[in-house]
Motif scaffolding. Structure first.
Motif, PDB file in Angstrom:
ATOM      1  N   GLY A  92     -47.550   0.693 -13.110  1.00 12.16           N
ATOM      2  CA  GLY A  92     -47.993  -0.349 -12.207  1.00 12.16           C
ATOM      3  C   GLY A  92     -48.097  -1.710 -12.855  1.00 12.16           C
ATOM      4  O   GLY A  92     -47.750  -1.907 -14.018  1.00 12.16           O
ATOM      5  N   ALA A  93     -48.614  -2.658 -12.064  1.00 12.94           N
ATOM      6  CA  ALA A  93     -48.687  -4.041 -12.502  1.00 12.94           C
ATOM      7  C   ALA A  93     -49.575  -4.220 -13.730  1.00 12.94           C
ATOM      8  O   ALA A  93     -49.392  -5.153 -14.513  1.00 12.94           O
ATOM      9  N   ASP A  94     -50.542  -3.309 -13.922  1.00 13.19           N
ATOM     10  CA  ASP A  94     -51.415  -3.409 -15.090  1.00 13.19           C
ATOM     11  C   ASP A  94     -50.793  -2.754 -16.325  1.00 13.19           C
ATOM     12  O   ASP A  94     -51.394  -2.714 -17.392  1.00 13.19           O
ATOM     13  N   LEU A 107     -47.523 -27.764 -21.564  1.00 15.67           N
ATOM     14  CA  LEU A 107     -48.891 -27.273 -21.407  1.00 15.67           C
ATOM     15  C   LEU A 107     -49.884 -28.419 -21.481  1.00 15.67           C
ATOM     16  O   LEU A 107     -49.521 -29.576 -21.747  1.00 15.67           O
ATOM     17  N   GLN A 108     -51.149 -28.111 -21.258  1.00 20.11           N
ATOM     18  CA  GLN A 108     -52.181 -29.148 -21.255  1.00 20.11           C
ATOM     19  C   GLN A 108     -52.306 -29.845 -22.604  1.00 20.11           C
ATOM     20  O   GLN A 108     -52.648 -31.025 -22.673  1.00 20.11           O
ATOM     21  N   ASN A 109     -52.026 -29.125 -23.687  1.00 21.12           N
ATOM     22  CA  ASN A 109     -52.087 -29.747 -25.017  1.00 21.12           C
ATOM     23  C   ASN A 109     -50.802 -30.474 -25.378  1.00 21.12           C
ATOM     24  O   ASN A 109     -50.615 -30.893 -26.518  1.00 21.12           O
ATOM     25  N   LYS A 110     -49.901 -30.615 -24.374  1.00 20.96           N
ATOM     26  CA  LYS A 110     -48.616 -31.328 -24.473  1.00 20.96           C
ATOM     27  C   LYS A 110     -47.572 -30.582 -25.294  1.00 20.96           C
ATOM     28  O   LYS A 110     -46.514 -31.124 -25.570  1.00 20.96           O
ATOM     29  N   ASP A 111     -47.852 -29.327 -25.679  1.00 20.16           N
ATOM     30  CA  ASP A 111     -46.809 -28.487 -26.263  1.00 20.16           C
ATOM     31  C   ASP A 111     -45.772 -28.151 -25.192  1.00 20.16           C
ATOM     32  O   ASP A 111     -46.120 -27.887 -24.039  1.00 20.16           O
ATOM     33  N   THR A 112     -44.500 -28.150 -25.604  1.00 19.85           N
ATOM     34  CA  THR A 112     -43.415 -27.765 -24.704  1.00 19.85           C
ATOM     35  C   THR A 112     -42.945 -26.361 -25.065  1.00 19.85           C
ATOM     36  O   THR A 112     -42.727 -26.048 -26.232  1.00 19.85           O
ATOM     37  N   ALA A 113     -42.784 -25.518 -24.050  1.00 16.25           N
ATOM     38  CA  ALA A 113     -42.337 -24.146 -24.272  1.00 16.25           C
ATOM     39  C   ALA A 113     -41.103 -23.874 -23.428  1.00 16.25           C
ATOM     40  O   ALA A 113     -41.085 -24.169 -22.223  1.00 16.25           O
ATOM     41  N   GLN A 114     -40.066 -23.339 -24.062  1.00 13.56           N
ATOM     42  CA  GLN A 114     -38.877 -22.892 -23.337  1.00 13.56           C
ATOM     43  C   GLN A 114     -39.166 -21.504 -22.776  1.00 13.56           C
ATOM     44  O   GLN A 114     -39.554 -20.603 -23.512  1.00 13.56           O
ATOM     45  N   VAL A 115     -38.969 -21.328 -21.472  1.00 14.09           N
ATOM     46  CA  VAL A 115     -39.383 -20.080 -20.832  1.00 14.09           C
ATOM     47  C   VAL A 115     -38.304 -19.558 -19.881  1.00 14.09           C
ATOM     48  O   VAL A 115     -37.482 -20.315 -19.368  1.00 14.09           O
ATOM     49  N   GLN A 116     -38.357 -18.242 -19.685  1.00 16.76           N
ATOM     50  CA  GLN A 116     -37.569 -17.581 -18.658  1.00 16.76           C
ATOM     51  C   GLN A 116     -38.522 -17.200 -17.521  1.00 16.76           C
ATOM     52  O   GLN A 116     -39.482 -16.458 -17.740  1.00 16.76           O
ATOM     53  N   LEU A 117     -38.254 -17.721 -16.324  1.00 22.96           N
ATOM     54  CA  LEU A 117     -39.134 -17.471 -15.196  1.00 22.96           C
ATOM     55  C   LEU A 117     -38.362 -16.760 -14.081  1.00 22.96           C
ATOM     56  O   LEU A 117     -37.279 -17.203 -13.682  1.00 22.96           O
ATOM     57  N   LEU A 118     -38.920 -15.655 -13.613  1.00 29.38           N
ATOM     58  CA  LEU A 118     -38.340 -14.950 -12.486  1.00 29.38           C
ATOM     59  C   LEU A 118     -38.530 -15.782 -11.222  1.00 29.38           C
ATOM     60  O   LEU A 118     -39.627 -16.292 -10.969  1.00 29.38           O
ATOM     61  N   ILE A 119     -37.475 -15.950 -10.432  1.00 22.74           N
ATOM     62  CA  ILE A 119     -37.591 -16.586  -9.121  1.00 22.74           C
ATOM     63  C   ILE A 119     -38.004 -15.489  -8.140  1.00 22.74           C
ATOM     64  O   ILE A 119     -37.220 -14.597  -7.817  1.00 22.74           O
ATOM     65  N   ASP A 120     -39.238 -15.557  -7.671  1.00 19.26           N
ATOM     66  CA  ASP A 120     -39.858 -14.413  -7.002  1.00 19.26           C
ATOM     67  C   ASP A 120     -40.335 -14.773  -5.600  1.00 19.26           C
ATOM     68  O   ASP A 120     -41.482 -15.198  -5.404  1.00 19.26           O
ATOM     69  N   ALA A 124     -49.362  -3.555 -24.808  1.00 17.14           N
ATOM     70  CA  ALA A 124     -48.562  -3.125 -23.666  1.00 17.14           C
ATOM     71  C   ALA A 124     -47.073  -3.182 -23.986  1.00 17.14           C
ATOM     72  O   ALA A 124     -46.606  -4.030 -24.746  1.00 17.14           O
ATOM     73  N   ASP A 125     -46.326  -2.261 -23.389  1.00 19.91           N
ATOM     74  CA  ASP A 125     -44.876  -2.284 -23.491  1.00 19.91           C
ATOM     75  C   ASP A 125     -44.364  -3.312 -22.489  1.00 19.91           C
ATOM     76  O   ASP A 125     -44.437  -3.114 -21.280  1.00 19.91           O
ATOM     77  N   THR A 126     -43.850  -4.441 -22.984  1.00 24.10           N
ATOM     78  CA  THR A 126     -43.423  -5.524 -22.099  1.00 24.10           C
ATOM     79  C   THR A 126     -41.937  -5.451 -21.763  1.00 24.10           C
ATOM     80  O   THR A 126     -41.377  -6.410 -21.236  1.00 24.10           O
ATOM     81  N   ALA A 127     -41.301  -4.321 -22.047  1.00 25.14           N
ATOM     82  CA  ALA A 127     -39.870  -4.196 -21.750  1.00 25.14           C
ATOM     83  C   ALA A 127     -39.602  -4.396 -20.265  1.00 25.14           C
ATOM     84  O   ALA A 127     -38.553  -4.925 -19.876  1.00 25.14           O
ATOM     85  N   SER A 128     -40.559  -3.986 -19.421  1.00 24.36           N
ATOM     86  CA  SER A 128     -40.365  -4.109 -17.976  1.00 24.36           C
ATOM     87  C   SER A 128     -40.344  -5.569 -17.522  1.00 24.36           C
ATOM     88  O   SER A 128     -39.940  -5.868 -16.397  1.00 24.36           O
ATOM     89  N   LEU A 129     -40.768  -6.489 -18.380  1.00 27.44           N
ATOM     90  CA  LEU A 129     -40.752  -7.908 -18.026  1.00 27.44           C
ATOM     91  C   LEU A 129     -39.365  -8.515 -18.157  1.00 27.44           C
ATOM     92  O   LEU A 129     -39.147  -9.670 -17.763  1.00 27.44           O
ATOM     93  N   ASP A 130     -38.409  -7.782 -18.749  1.00 30.37           N
ATOM     94  CA  ASP A 130     -37.021  -8.260 -18.872  1.00 30.37           C
ATOM     95  C   ASP A 130     -36.927  -9.593 -19.605  1.00 30.37           C
ATOM     96  O   ASP A 130     -36.073 -10.425 -19.299  1.00 30.37           O
ATOM     97  N   GLY A 131     -37.824  -9.798 -20.567  1.00 32.27           N
ATOM     98  CA  GLY A 131     -37.771 -11.025 -21.349  1.00 32.27           C
ATOM     99  C   GLY A 131     -38.345 -12.243 -20.652  1.00 32.27           C
ATOM    100  O   GLY A 131     -38.244 -13.363 -21.159  1.00 32.27           O
ATOM    101  N   ARG A 132     -38.968 -12.048 -19.514  1.00 31.86           N
ATOM    102  CA  ARG A 132     -39.504 -13.203 -18.805  1.00 31.86           C
ATOM    103  C   ARG A 132     -40.886 -13.568 -19.330  1.00 31.86           C
ATOM    104  O   ARG A 132     -41.603 -12.743 -19.879  1.00 31.86           O
ATOM    105  N   HIS A 133     -41.250 -14.818 -19.113  1.00 28.91           N
ATOM    106  CA  HIS A 133     -42.558 -15.327 -19.522  1.00 28.91           C
ATOM    107  C   HIS A 133     -43.470 -15.594 -18.330  1.00 28.91           C
ATOM    108  O   HIS A 133     -44.603 -16.024 -18.492  1.00 28.91           O
TER     109      HIS A 133
END
Length: 390
Positions: free
Chosen positions: A72-74, A177-190, A257-266
């Motif tokens: 599940g989601a958890d 982010l709020q501290n002005k750090d920039t992060a390259q991310v993969q986001l699922l279009i959901d 947690a096993d994050t394989a189910s996230l498919d590399g997304r952030h």
């Protein structure tokens, strides 16, 4: 596994499918086995189509082929589903035959409680994989085109590349982010999510809780509630468009947690952001095309109460407090989980849909909302002053 439609019915340049947009969920009607009309959530984030109400397939005597176990989601609870391989359904003029569909052993989602209308399943975009899919939130329509019409269809759209894995589209972009750090991310279009932006903590070294955050339930996923935190990021880039000071849900993924189910997304982008665009998905060409609506630059509707309600009872017109967000106005006046909401400003809540109540909680006003609730058989009254709490 789903069988895609490659060609539309003869003499059709496109096929139009109307939908309802309820509580930031896209609801499509499908006709199952020519006998039952059902409500399905249209979900770009779903690999396969799922029937959540097993009693539906039992009633139609649909045979199951194999039992599957998943998490599940958890990421800890074991869930079960059955594969039905030869299911027939239609969406308007589009007919799908001998389709593989998963049937949940139990309704782990109970989406109707959070949509406010009966929900029977989740419709994956996988059936439309080889077509162009135009999603128009303004007209509340889905339009399907054959790929030969691509150039003509997207002349005024902004093109963005996507990664497609297991029938799901991912956008590579960056967040500040709020501290002005920039992060390259993969986001699922959901499109199956009613939220805006959700980030998964610990999936990226720079994604951490902002200094100012509050604990609260993010939403409901497969297998139950998804816990996390509410905060803000400085900016989300969906080039060339930029969204600032964005309310963001942070899901804390355990280090173990096993994050394989996230498919590399952030994280993922849900309807609260997506509905600011008309979108065309080209899964084969691996692009999404965006055209901003006029409301792109308007402020986002934000809950000002701290109440998370779910609908239950007859016609889903009883409203129970599922969660009270920390430091929110609702917590300050002593509203508690499992309180039953009876009246708002003297009017019985059975007169309102969940969608209507949710909208009331996003509108700032000088006067408080007068609430009547029931707790342990006793009626209580509270004055709820709506305000931003994050």
């Amino acid at each position: 596994m789903a069988q895609e439609i490659v060609n539309l019915p003869k003499n059709h340049k496109n096929v139009l499918i109307p939908f309802e947009y309820v509580n930031n969920f896209i609801i499509v009607k499908i006709r199952l086995e020519g006998l039952m009309t059902l409500n399905f959530v249209l979900d770009t984030g779903a690999e396969q189509t799922i029937i959540t109400k097993r009693q539906v397939t039992d009633l139609l005597k649909i045979n199951y082929n194999k039992k599957y176990t998943f998490y599940g989601a958890d990421m800890s609870r074991e869930l079960h589903a059955y594969l039905a391989r030869f299911v027939n359904f239609n969406i308007g003029e589009l007919y799908f035959t001998n389709q593989p569909i998963f049937v949940l052993e139990e309704d782990y989602l109970q989406l109707e409680n959070f949509v406010g209308i009966d929900i029977h399943g989740i419709l994956s975009f996988s059936h439309f994989y080889k077509l162009l899919v135009q999603l128009n939130y303004k007209t509340k329509t889905l339009k399907l085109y054959e790929r030969k019409h691509l150039d003509q269809l997207v002349q005024s759209y902004q093109q963005l590349p996507i990664r497609v894995k297991d029938n799901r589209p991912y956008l590579h972009t960056d967040i500040v982010l709020q501290n002005k750090d920039t992060a390259q991310v993969q986001l699922l279009i959901d499109s199956g999510s009613s939220l805006g932006l959700v980030l998964h903590n610990y999936t990226h070294p720079k994604i951490k809780l902002p200094e100012h955050h509050v604990k609260g339930k993010i939403g409901v996923g497969m297998g139950g509630k998804v816990e996390g935190y509410l905060g803000r990021i400085h900016r989300l880039n969906i080039k060339p468009y930029q969204l600032y000071n964005l309310l963001t849900q942070f899901q804390v993924v355990p280090h173990t947690a096993d994050t394989a189910s996230l498919d590399g997304r952030h994280g993922f982008i849900g309807n609260l952001i997506l509905d600011r665009f008309t979108m065309v998905f080209d899964f084969v060409g691996k692009h999404v095309y965006l055209k901003p609506l006029k409301k792109l630059d308007l402020s986002f509707p934000v809950d000002l109460s701290g109440l998370v309600l779910y609908a239950t009872g007859r016609n889903l017109r009883q409203y129970v407090v599922e969660t009270v967000i920390s430091t929110s106005p609702a917590e300050e006046v002593g509203i508690q989980k499992d309180d039953l909401l009876l009246k708002i400003n003297g009017l019985p809540t059975k007169l309102f849909s969940l969608n209507t109540i949710s909208k009331k909680m996003t509108k700032a006003r000088k006067k408080p909302l007068k609430l009547m609730l029931k707790r342990n058989g006793q009626k209580i009254k509270r004055l709820l002053y709506l305000r931003e709490y994050i």
